[in-house]
Design an enzyme around this catalytic site. Structure first.
Site, PDB file in Angstrom:
ATOM      1  N   HIS A 194      12.593  -2.740   2.583  1.00 33.20           N
ATOM      2  CA  HIS A 194      12.015  -1.467   3.027  1.00 33.20           C
ATOM      3  C   HIS A 194      12.958  -0.370   2.576  1.00 33.20           C
ATOM      4  O   HIS A 194      14.176  -0.463   2.800  1.00 33.20           O
ATOM      5  CB  HIS A 194      11.857  -1.424   4.551  1.00 33.20           C
ATOM      6  CG  HIS A 194      10.902  -2.468   5.037  1.00 33.20           C
ATOM      7  ND1 HIS A 194       9.543  -2.327   4.929  1.00 33.20           N
ATOM      8  CD2 HIS A 194      11.118  -3.682   5.579  1.00 33.20           C
ATOM      9  CE1 HIS A 194       8.962  -3.414   5.388  1.00 33.20           C
ATOM     10  NE2 HIS A 194       9.894  -4.259   5.793  1.00 33.20           N
TER      11      HIS A 194
ATOM     12  N   GLU B  80      12.594  -9.393   1.704  1.00 34.93           N
ATOM     13  CA  GLU B  80      11.757  -8.245   2.053  1.00 34.93           C
ATOM     14  C   GLU B  80      12.587  -6.972   1.959  1.00 34.93           C
ATOM     15  O   GLU B  80      13.734  -6.941   2.415  1.00 34.93           O
ATOM     16  CB  GLU B  80      11.216  -8.432   3.479  1.00 34.93           C
ATOM     17  CG  GLU B  80      10.365  -7.257   3.954  1.00 34.93           C
ATOM     18  CD  GLU B  80       9.495  -7.606   5.141  1.00 34.93           C
ATOM     19  OE1 GLU B  80       8.827  -8.664   5.117  1.00 34.93           O
ATOM     20  OE2 GLU B  80       9.476  -6.830   6.111  1.00 34.93           O
TER      21      GLU B  80
ATOM     22  N   ARG C 133      12.665   4.294  12.950  1.00 38.42           N
ATOM     23  CA  ARG C 133      11.436   5.078  12.848  1.00 38.42           C
ATOM     24  C   ARG C 133      10.517   4.751  14.041  1.00 38.42           C
ATOM     25  O   ARG C 133      10.977   4.259  15.055  1.00 38.42           O
ATOM     26  CB  ARG C 133      10.784   4.813  11.487  1.00 38.42           C
ATOM     27  CG  ARG C 133      11.710   5.227  10.331  1.00 38.42           C
ATOM     28  CD  ARG C 133      11.053   5.054   8.980  1.00 38.42           C
ATOM     29  NE  ARG C 133       9.912   5.956   8.826  1.00 38.42           N
ATOM     30  CZ  ARG C 133       8.997   5.830   7.860  1.00 38.42           C
ATOM     31  NH1 ARG C 133       9.112   4.851   6.974  1.00 38.42           N
ATOM     32  NH2 ARG C 133       8.000   6.678   7.788  1.00 38.42           N
TER      33      ARG C 133
ATOM     34  N   TYR D 215      11.236   8.343   1.011  1.00 40.00           N
ATOM     35  CA  TYR D 215      11.135   7.227   0.064  1.00 40.00           C
ATOM     36  C   TYR D 215      11.800   7.475  -1.292  1.00 40.00           C
ATOM     37  O   TYR D 215      11.782   6.600  -2.147  1.00 40.00           O
ATOM     38  CB  TYR D 215       9.659   6.851  -0.123  1.00 40.00           C
ATOM     39  CG  TYR D 215       8.991   6.413   1.170  1.00 40.00           C
ATOM     40  CD1 TYR D 215       9.433   5.263   1.836  1.00 40.00           C
ATOM     41  CD2 TYR D 215       7.953   7.145   1.742  1.00 40.00           C
ATOM     42  CE1 TYR D 215       8.853   4.856   3.023  1.00 40.00           C
ATOM     43  CE2 TYR D 215       7.357   6.746   2.931  1.00 40.00           C
ATOM     44  CZ  TYR D 215       7.815   5.600   3.571  1.00 40.00           C
ATOM     45  OH  TYR D 215       7.232   5.190   4.746  1.00 40.00           O
TER      46      TYR D 215
ATOM     47  N   ALA E 165       3.089  -0.976   4.889  1.00 38.64           N
ATOM     48  CA  ALA E 165       2.496  -1.004   6.229  1.00 38.64           C
ATOM     49  C   ALA E 165       1.977  -2.393   6.619  1.00 38.64           C
ATOM     50  O   ALA E 165       1.908  -2.728   7.810  1.00 38.64           O
ATOM     51  CB  ALA E 165       1.368   0.019   6.315  1.00 38.64           C
TER      52      ALA E 165
ATOM     53  N   ASN F 158       8.094  -5.552  -0.922  1.00 42.20           N
ATOM     54  CA  ASN F 158       7.959  -4.472   0.060  1.00 42.20           C
ATOM     55  C   ASN F 158       6.482  -4.437   0.457  1.00 42.20           C
ATOM     56  O   ASN F 158       5.660  -3.845  -0.236  1.00 42.20           O
ATOM     57  CB  ASN F 158       8.377  -3.127  -0.540  1.00 42.20           C
ATOM     58  CG  ASN F 158       8.356  -2.023   0.513  1.00 42.20           C
ATOM     59  OD1 ASN F 158       7.760  -2.197   1.586  1.00 42.20           O
ATOM     60  ND2 ASN F 158       8.988  -0.896   0.229  1.00 42.20           N
TER      61      ASN F 158
ATOM     62  N   PRO G 262       0.790  -1.229   0.000  1.00 46.01           N
ATOM     63  CA  PRO G 262       0.000   0.000   0.000  1.00 46.01           C
ATOM     64  C   PRO G 262       0.825   1.283   0.000  1.00 46.01           C
ATOM     65  O   PRO G 262       1.836   1.387   0.697  1.00 46.01           O
ATOM     66  CB  PRO G 262      -0.834  -0.101   1.279  1.00 46.01           C
ATOM     67  CG  PRO G 262      -0.154  -1.115   2.115  1.00 46.01           C
ATOM     68  CD  PRO G 262       0.512  -2.066   1.174  1.00 46.01           C
ATOM     69  N   ASN G 263       0.345   2.212  -0.796  1.00 45.10           N
ATOM     70  CA  ASN G 263       0.891   3.572  -0.917  1.00 45.10           C
ATOM     71  C   ASN G 263       2.187   3.661  -1.711  1.00 45.10           C
ATOM     72  O   ASN G 263       2.670   4.763  -1.979  1.00 45.10           O
ATOM     73  CB  ASN G 263       1.064   4.230   0.475  1.00 45.10           C
ATOM     74  CG  ASN G 263      -0.240   4.281   1.229  1.00 45.10           C
ATOM     75  OD1 ASN G 263      -1.231   4.799   0.704  1.00 45.10           O
ATOM     76  ND2 ASN G 263      -0.284   3.717   2.425  1.00 45.10           N
TER      77      ASN G 263
ATOM     78  N   ARG H 116       5.080  10.709  -2.618  1.00 49.75           N
ATOM     79  CA  ARG H 116       4.808  10.510  -1.210  1.00 49.75           C
ATOM     80  C   ARG H 116       6.098  10.662  -0.392  1.00 49.75           C
ATOM     81  O   ARG H 116       7.050   9.914  -0.590  1.00 49.75           O
ATOM     82  CB  ARG H 116       4.280   9.087  -1.058  1.00 49.75           C
ATOM     83  CG  ARG H 116       4.227   8.573   0.317  1.00 49.75           C
ATOM     84  CD  ARG H 116       4.105   7.045   0.306  1.00 49.75           C
ATOM     85  NE  ARG H 116       3.891   6.586   1.654  1.00 49.75           N
ATOM     86  CZ  ARG H 116       4.191   5.361   2.081  1.00 49.75           C
ATOM     87  NH1 ARG H 116       4.680   4.474   1.254  1.00 49.75           N
ATOM     88  NH2 ARG H 116       3.995   5.039   3.332  1.00 49.75           N
TER      89      ARG H 116
HETATM   90  C1  DQA Z   1       8.136   0.977   4.073  1.00 45.59           C
HETATM   91  C2  DQA Z   1       8.161   1.194   5.588  1.00 45.59           C
HETATM   92  C3  DQA Z   1       6.784   0.957   6.181  1.00 45.59           C
HETATM   93  O1  DQA Z   1       6.814   1.148   7.585  1.00 45.59           O
HETATM   94  C4  DQA Z   1       5.795   1.947   5.594  1.00 45.59           C
HETATM   95  O2  DQA Z   1       4.501   1.679   6.094  1.00 45.59           O
HETATM   96  C5  DQA Z   1       5.822   1.975   4.114  1.00 45.59           C
HETATM   97  C6  DQA Z   1       7.079   1.821   3.393  1.00 45.59           C
HETATM   98  C7  DQA Z   1       9.496   1.322   3.414  1.00 45.59           C
HETATM   99  O3  DQA Z   1       9.673   0.970   2.253  1.00 45.59           O
HETATM  100  O4  DQA Z   1      10.343   1.978   4.031  1.00 45.59           O
HETATM  101  O5  DQA Z   1       4.783   2.220   3.480  1.00 45.59           O
HETATM  102  O6  DQA Z   1       7.883  -0.393   3.806  1.00 45.59           O
END
Ligand code: DQA
Length: 141
Positions: free
Chosen positions: A99, A97, A106, A23, A76, A73, A10-11, A18
């Site tokens: 991030h 995985e 964080r 990011y 959230a 990835n 998501p996102n 964003r």
């Molecule tokens: C994320 C880190 C997550 O905590 C966050 O919710 C994201 C992006 C990252 O790529 O740093 O949406 O996965």
């Protein structure tokens, strides 16, 4: 040809717009094109969804196909989703995985990842380069 799926949660469809200070400024399409250029011999499947169920469905679809690896990835959902953990465990495909940010420096709610429990490795805090490192690892392990 090696087949690798790059899944984003998501996102991440809003990459580049964003919170670019966290990011990065490249969009998801930029990132996908970079990966295609960097690994011309890999057959990629790119998939992004804001929906947990759609990601579960995609992982089970990959499990029934011939994939050598997943770069994931879960965004959230990493911090909440036992459904995605189960999907990955059941798929049996080597998964890294990723991030973009370092989740450990964080907010505390980001420190734990359920989905990491079904991953071979986790790359966190290396920016968008983390996806390249993950693919490199899957190709050379
Ligand atoms: C994320 C880190 C997550 O905590 C966050 O919710 C994201 C992006 C990252 O790529 O740093 O949406 O996965």
């Amino acid at each position: 040809m090696t087949r690798i799926a790059v899944l984003n949660g998501p996102n991440l469809d809003r990459l580049g717009k964003r919170e670019p200070e966290i990011y990065g400024s490249a969009t998801l399409l930029d990132l996908e094109n970079t990966l295609r250029e960097r690994f011309p011999k890999v057959e990629f499947e790119f998939f992004q969804s804001n929906s947990e169920g759609a990601l579960v469905d995609k992982i089970s679809q990959l499990a029934d196909s011939n994939y050598s690896g997943i770069v994931f990835n879960p965004a959230a959902y990493s911090h909440t989703s036992i459904a995605l953990l189960d999907a990955l465990s059941g798929a049996g495909i080597p998964t890294v995985e990723v991030h973009i940010s370092n989740i450990h420096v964080r907010e505390e709610f980001r420190h734990h990842s359920y989905t990491a429990g079904a991953s071979l490795a986790v790359i966190t805090g290396m920016g968008q380069k983390g996806y390249e490192y993950a693919i490199d690892f899957l190709l050379n392990r």
